[in-house]
Design an enzyme around this catalytic site. Structure first.
Site, PDB file in Angstrom:
ATOM      1  CB  CYS A   1       6.128   1.548   7.274  1.00 29.97           C
ATOM      2  SG  CYS A   1       5.190   3.697   6.999  1.00 29.97           S
ATOM      3  CG  LEU A   2       6.903   0.799   1.041  1.00 34.20           C
ATOM      4  CD1 LEU A   2       5.959   1.330   0.316  1.00 34.20           C
ATOM      5  CD2 LEU A   2       8.176   0.254   1.112  1.00 34.20           C
TER       6      LEU A   2
ATOM      7  CG  HIS B   1       0.026   1.155   7.671  1.00 37.51           C
ATOM      8  ND1 HIS B   1       1.333   0.558   8.229  1.00 37.51           N
ATOM      9  CD2 HIS B   1       0.284   1.705   6.608  1.00 37.51           C
ATOM     10  CE1 HIS B   1       2.419   1.195   8.139  1.00 37.51           C
ATOM     11  NE2 HIS B   1       2.073   1.678   7.049  1.00 37.51           N
ATOM     12  CD  GLU B   2      -0.750   2.236   3.277  1.00 38.77           C
ATOM     13  OE1 GLU B   2      -0.546   3.340   2.976  1.00 38.77           O
ATOM     14  OE2 GLU B   2      -0.560   1.297   3.246  1.00 38.77           O
TER      15      GLU B   2
ATOM     16  CG  HIS C   1       1.052   6.998   6.184  1.00 37.93           C
ATOM     17  ND1 HIS C   1       1.595   7.000   6.635  1.00 37.93           N
ATOM     18  CD2 HIS C   1       0.759   5.443   5.523  1.00 37.93           C
ATOM     19  CE1 HIS C   1       2.978   5.603   6.782  1.00 37.93           C
ATOM     20  NE2 HIS C   1       2.193   5.227   6.076  1.00 37.93           N
TER      21      HIS C   1
ATOM     22  CD  GLN D   1       3.590   5.639   3.131  1.00 36.32           C
ATOM     23  OE1 GLN D   1       2.876   4.994   2.840  1.00 36.32           O
ATOM     24  NE2 GLN D   1       4.434   4.751   3.598  1.00 36.32           N
TER      25      GLN D   1
ATOM     26  N   GLY E   1       0.827  -0.458   0.335  1.00 34.18           N
ATOM     27  CA  GLY E   1      -0.299  -0.255  -0.070  1.00 34.18           C
ATOM     28  C   GLY E   1       0.997   1.443   0.650  1.00 34.18           C
TER      29      GLY E   1
HETATM   30  O1  GNR Z   1       4.047  -2.594   2.793  1.00 32.47           O
HETATM   31  C1  GNR Z   1       3.736  -2.628   3.425  1.00 32.47           C
HETATM   32  N1  GNR Z   1       3.301  -3.374   3.657  1.00 32.47           N
HETATM   33  C2  GNR Z   1       2.550  -3.524   5.477  1.00 32.47           C
HETATM   34  C3  GNR Z   1       2.791  -5.280   6.090  1.00 32.47           C
HETATM   35  C4  GNR Z   1       2.130  -4.730   7.067  1.00 32.47           C
HETATM   36  C5  GNR Z   1       1.678  -4.131   7.559  1.00 32.47           C
HETATM   37  C6  GNR Z   1       0.921  -2.845   6.554  1.00 32.47           C
HETATM   38  C7  GNR Z   1       1.849  -2.534   5.453  1.00 32.47           C
HETATM   39  S1  GNR Z   1       1.969  -1.309   4.491  1.00 32.47           S
HETATM   40  C8  GNR Z   1       3.993  -1.107   4.093  1.00 32.47           C
HETATM   41  C9  GNR Z   1       3.760  -0.350   3.044  1.00 32.47           C
HETATM   42  C10 GNR Z   1       3.250   0.739   3.773  1.00 32.47           C
HETATM   43  O2  GNR Z   1       4.443   1.617   3.962  1.00 32.47           O
HETATM   44  N2  GNR Z   1       2.160   1.531   3.548  1.00 32.47           N
HETATM   45  O3  GNR Z   1       1.880   2.862   4.073  1.00 32.47           O
HETATM   46 NI    NI Z   2       3.335   3.393   5.846  1.00 33.86          NI
END
Ligand code: GNR
Ligand code: NI
Length: 168
Positions: free
Chosen positions: A92-93, A134-135, A138, A51, A46
């Site tokens: 998270c990236l 999670h997104e 953000h 980001q 995601g």
């Molecule tokens: O790539 C991603 N993997 C992930 C794994 C477990 C829970 C959430 C994520 S999201 C993350 C990509 C990202 O940072 N999205 O904001």
């Molecule tokens: Ni993230």
């Protein structure tokens, strides 16, 4: 199409609150396309516009194994959350190399628009439910490390600042 630069924690721009999209135009479609390309290249499941330093409420997600099921959420809202909660090891990236357990509602119902402005609703569970929460965090300026203890947050912050100083 372009791969965009991903902001890294503890960059203060990750804590800005994104504003709703008002125009479903070619500019939005170009942003969606760049977000998708950036997510696939990373690779991640995601990516939120926040980001890549674009503070508008746009998310792309692909939780498929074949990486061929792009889902786009514009102005997403969680309209129902389950009382059941589940722990998932998140990454998270924007916080590369850090994986920590976070507890969240197990299932969520999300209302959003697609890139052409059509409203839809989705019932999500499993990784999709984790990823949507999670997104959307953000977009609200929240990074998953904020759910961890102050001690862990401090350690992660120090590690990220150290890595930042080292040459690639
Ligand atoms: O790539 C991603 N993997 C992930 C794994 C477990 C829970 C959430 C994520 S999201 C993350 C990509 C990202 O940072 N999205 O904001
Ligand atoms: Ni993230």
């Amino acid at each position: 199409m372009a791969v965009l630069n991903i902001l890294r924690y503890p960059d203060p721009r990750l804590h800005r609150v994104a504003r709703p999209v008002e125009s479903f135009d070619d500019r939005l479609r170009a942003l969606v396309s760049d977000l998708a390309e950036t997510m696939y290249q990373a690779p991640g499941v995601g990516l939120a516009a926040t980001q890549v330093d674009v503070h508008e409420r746009v998310i792309v997600i692909d939780v498929s194994d074949a990486r061929d099921q792009l889902q786009v959420f514009v102005n997403p809202q969680i309209i129902e959350s389950s009382d059941d909660r589940k722990v998932y090891e998140e990454g998270c990236l924007s916080v590369p190399g850090i994986y920590e357990e976070v507890e969240r509602p197990d299932r969520v119902k999300v209302r959003a628009c697609d890139a052409s402005g059509a409203t839809f609703e989705i019932d999500a569970d499993g990784l999709l439910a984790v990823c949507l929460q999670h997104e959307i965090d953000h977009l609200d300026g929240r990074v998953f490390v904020q759910y961890l203890s102050r001690l862990k947050q401090g350690r992660i912050r120090a590690k990220m600042l150290k890595v930042e100083r080292e040459p690639a």
